[in-house]
Design a protein around this motif. Sequence first.
Motif, PDB file in Angstrom:
ATOM      1  N   GLY A  78      -4.385   7.351  12.629  1.00 32.14           N
ATOM      2  CA  GLY A  78      -3.492   6.198  12.653  1.00 32.14           C
ATOM      3  C   GLY A  78      -4.133   4.950  13.212  1.00 32.14           C
ATOM      4  N   PHE A  79      -4.983   5.095  14.235  1.00 35.08           N
ATOM      5  CA  PHE A  79      -5.557   3.925  14.882  1.00 35.08           C
ATOM      6  C   PHE A  79      -6.623   3.225  14.042  1.00 35.08           C
ATOM      7  N   GLY A 106       1.830   6.350  10.482  1.00 27.86           N
ATOM      8  CA  GLY A 106       2.251   4.959  10.370  1.00 27.86           C
ATOM      9  C   GLY A 106       1.717   4.255   9.145  1.00 27.86           C
ATOM     10  N   PHE A 107       1.184   5.013   8.168  1.00 35.50           N
ATOM     11  CA  PHE A 107       0.536   4.395   7.014  1.00 35.50           C
ATOM     12  C   PHE A 107       1.442   3.426   6.269  1.00 35.50           C
ATOM     13  N   PHE A 108       2.636   3.868   5.867  1.00 32.06           N
ATOM     14  CA  PHE A 108       3.492   3.004   5.048  1.00 32.06           C
ATOM     15  C   PHE A 108       3.877   1.726   5.794  1.00 32.06           C
ATOM     16  N   PHE A 109       4.152   1.840   7.075  1.00 34.73           N
ATOM     17  CA  PHE A 109       4.550   0.666   7.853  1.00 34.73           C
ATOM     18  C   PHE A 109       3.411  -0.347   7.926  1.00 34.73           C
ATOM     19  N   GLU A 110       2.176   0.144   8.106  1.00 35.71           N
ATOM     20  CA  GLU A 110       1.016  -0.741   8.139  1.00 35.71           C
ATOM     21  C   GLU A 110       0.734  -1.331   6.761  1.00 35.71           C
ATOM     22  N   ALA A 111       0.749  -0.484   5.721  1.00 31.34           N
ATOM     23  CA  ALA A 111       0.388  -0.934   4.376  1.00 31.34           C
ATOM     24  C   ALA A 111       1.366  -1.974   3.849  1.00 31.34           C
ATOM     25  N   MET A 112       2.642  -1.818   4.160  1.00 27.45           N
ATOM     26  CA  MET A 112       3.632  -2.785   3.693  1.00 27.45           C
ATOM     27  C   MET A 112       3.461  -4.143   4.361  1.00 27.45           C
ATOM     28  N   ASN A 113       2.863  -4.153   5.542  1.00 26.11           N
ATOM     29  CA  ASN A 113       2.598  -5.414   6.231  1.00 26.11           C
ATOM     30  C   ASN A 113       1.295  -6.063   5.800  1.00 26.11           C
ATOM     31  N   VAL A 114       0.287  -5.238   5.470  1.00 24.74           N
ATOM     32  CA  VAL A 114      -1.064  -5.761   5.235  1.00 24.74           C
ATOM     33  C   VAL A 114      -1.347  -6.029   3.759  1.00 24.74           C
ATOM     34  N   LEU A 115      -0.975  -5.099   2.888  1.00 24.59           N
ATOM     35  CA  LEU A 115      -1.346  -5.202   1.478  1.00 24.59           C
ATOM     36  C   LEU A 115      -0.360  -6.066   0.699  1.00 24.59           C
ATOM     37  N   PRO A 116      -0.802  -6.641  -0.431  1.00 23.22           N
ATOM     38  CA  PRO A 116       0.098  -7.446  -1.261  1.00 23.22           C
ATOM     39  C   PRO A 116       1.307  -6.622  -1.710  1.00 23.22           C
ATOM     40  N   PRO A 117       2.453  -7.266  -1.889  1.00 23.51           N
ATOM     41  CA  PRO A 117       3.669  -6.529  -2.275  1.00 23.51           C
ATOM     42  C   PRO A 117       3.579  -5.884  -3.654  1.00 23.51           C
ATOM     43  N   THR A 118       2.566  -6.245  -4.414  1.00 23.82           N
ATOM     44  CA  THR A 118       2.389  -5.653  -5.750  1.00 23.82           C
ATOM     45  C   THR A 118       1.541  -4.381  -5.718  1.00 23.82           C
ATOM     46  N   THR A 119       0.931  -4.070  -4.593  1.00 19.20           N
ATOM     47  CA  THR A 119       0.068  -2.882  -4.502  1.00 19.20           C
ATOM     48  C   THR A 119       0.909  -1.621  -4.409  1.00 19.20           C
ATOM     49  N   SER A 120       0.673  -0.693  -5.311  1.00 17.52           N
ATOM     50  CA  SER A 120       1.382   0.585  -5.280  1.00 17.52           C
ATOM     51  C   SER A 120       0.902   1.409  -4.093  1.00 17.52           C
ATOM     52  N   ALA A 183       8.453  10.831   3.905  1.00 16.50           N
ATOM     53  CA  ALA A 183       7.073  11.244   4.137  1.00 16.50           C
ATOM     54  C   ALA A 183       6.591  10.878   5.530  1.00 16.50           C
ATOM     55  N   SER A 184       7.074   9.741   6.043  1.00 20.05           N
ATOM     56  CA  SER A 184       6.552   9.202   7.305  1.00 20.05           C
ATOM     57  C   SER A 184       7.132   9.883   8.536  1.00 20.05           C
ATOM     58  N   LEU A 185       8.399  10.257   8.466  1.00 22.95           N
ATOM     59  CA  LEU A 185       9.078  10.784   9.651  1.00 22.95           C
ATOM     60  C   LEU A 185       8.925  12.302   9.683  1.00 22.95           C
ATOM     61  N   SER A 186       7.816  12.718  10.237  1.00 20.71           N
ATOM     62  CA  SER A 186       7.440  14.134  10.196  1.00 20.71           C
ATOM     63  C   SER A 186       7.682  14.807  11.544  1.00 20.71           C
ATOM     64  N   ARG A 298      -4.526   9.357  21.127  1.00 17.01           N
ATOM     65  CA  ARG A 298      -4.672   8.032  20.528  1.00 17.01           C
ATOM     66  C   ARG A 298      -3.910   7.886  19.219  1.00 17.01           C
ATOM     67  N   GLU A 299      -3.695   9.003  18.524  1.00 18.79           N
ATOM     68  CA  GLU A 299      -2.974   8.932  17.257  1.00 18.79           C
ATOM     69  C   GLU A 299      -1.518   9.368  17.380  1.00 18.79           C
ATOM     70  N   ASP A 300      -1.288  10.529  17.958  1.00 14.36           N
ATOM     71  CA  ASP A 300       0.046  11.141  17.860  1.00 14.36           C
ATOM     72  C   ASP A 300       1.100  10.496  18.747  1.00 14.36           C
ATOM     73  N   PHE A 301       0.687   9.753  19.745  1.00 16.42           N
ATOM     74  CA  PHE A 301       1.679   9.018  20.541  1.00 16.42           C
ATOM     75  C   PHE A 301       1.961   7.628  19.942  1.00 16.42           C
ATOM     76  N   PRO A 302       0.999   6.695  19.872  1.00 21.98           N
ATOM     77  CA  PRO A 302       1.338   5.344  19.389  1.00 21.98           C
ATOM     78  C   PRO A 302       1.648   5.280  17.901  1.00 21.98           C
ATOM     79  N   PHE A 303       1.066   6.167  17.080  1.00 20.19           N
ATOM     80  CA  PHE A 303       1.266   6.096  15.635  1.00 20.19           C
ATOM     81  C   PHE A 303       2.110   7.245  15.099  1.00 20.19           C
ATOM     82  N   GLY A 304       2.712   8.001  15.989  1.00 20.82           N
ATOM     83  CA  GLY A 304       3.574   9.106  15.587  1.00 20.82           C
ATOM     84  C   GLY A 304       4.864   9.096  16.367  1.00 20.82           C
ATOM     85  N   LEU A 305       4.798   9.581  17.601  1.00 19.42           N
ATOM     86  CA  LEU A 305       6.005   9.753  18.402  1.00 19.42           C
ATOM     87  C   LEU A 305       6.667   8.420  18.751  1.00 19.42           C
TER      88      LEU A 305
END
Length: 334
Positions: A78-79, A106-120, A183-186, A298-305
């Motif tokens: 995630g980091f 946290g992939f979808f949350f990051e990708a929706m902020n960073v990538l163009p809205p047209t990117t699948s 998919a994200s809320l695991s 580093r991953e499972d707390f800030p980018f998961g829980l």
Amino acid sequence: MRVCICGGGNLGHVVAGFIAAQNLHEVILFTRRPEQWSRQLVVATPSGEELSGQLYGIYSDPQKAVSGADIVLLCLPGFSIHEVLLQIKDYLKPSTAVGSVVSSTGFFFEAMNVLPPTTSLFGFQRVPFISRLVDYGHRARLLGYKDCLHLAIERLNEKEELRSALETMLRTPIRLLNNHYEASLSNSNPLLHPSRLYSLWHNWHEGEVYSRIPLFYEEWTEEAARLYIDMDNELQALLQVLPVAPGCVMPILEFYESHDAESLARKLRSITAFKGIAAPMRKVDEGYVPDFNSRYFREDFPFGLEILARLAQEKGIPAPTIDRVCEWGMSCLN
């Protein structure tokens, strides 16, 4: 198809080698250390078979890695996701689909902020393989398959073609989820790892040293299992107020075919693929102390829980166990 795998960790090795061994696609690797990689990548399977695949290209330059790619698949913690998305976003062609091998980072949350809205975008609910690195850049082990994978696809009207392509690449049946929340809320790593870490070290204090490193799964305790169950119950309550399908995240007692903390702990201790995995600790002069810089923290707390805790707060869902464990883990990370 041209497939770019981003990341040279355990999963990056196995996924790149597994797809390349089929000789159906041009597999390119995006890594910080291309000089340490061989074009020939070997993956050993649980049956003893060795899959050998030829990588089409190995680059640290994001433009060379992703230009012309039909699919970009992130095999990253995630980091690292935010930084890599920033590196590749200007070199994606309009039709490129960008995804993550697991979405609870946290992939979808990051990708929706960073990538163009047209990117699948696409992301798996759980990793397709249990993977272990053997010889960096040359060889890895595939320790376990999933019977079925669950995939979320966003920003794409015709989803079947992408689902089918990924199903063929990974040789595993894939079912589509309704949206990225599913998919994200695991309740996998974002709850699994913190429950064990908290039970191990929530009473630890500076200066306390341990004489040995416990096994992370083979010595799983009922206390950790109870925390896992309690946090999963809070997640299930959160899912009730989100636009997700009932049962999209199977309760952990059902998933692990258990009925209480004792049977769950016993089940986790018995899983073959988890054998030999040590708790994250570092050596000091007198023995061992918790390694708060490990990926487990580093991953499972800030980018998961923490994502789950924040979402529960936004939706007004009480999550006292998640909050308590999350607050402790984040304090360990300063």
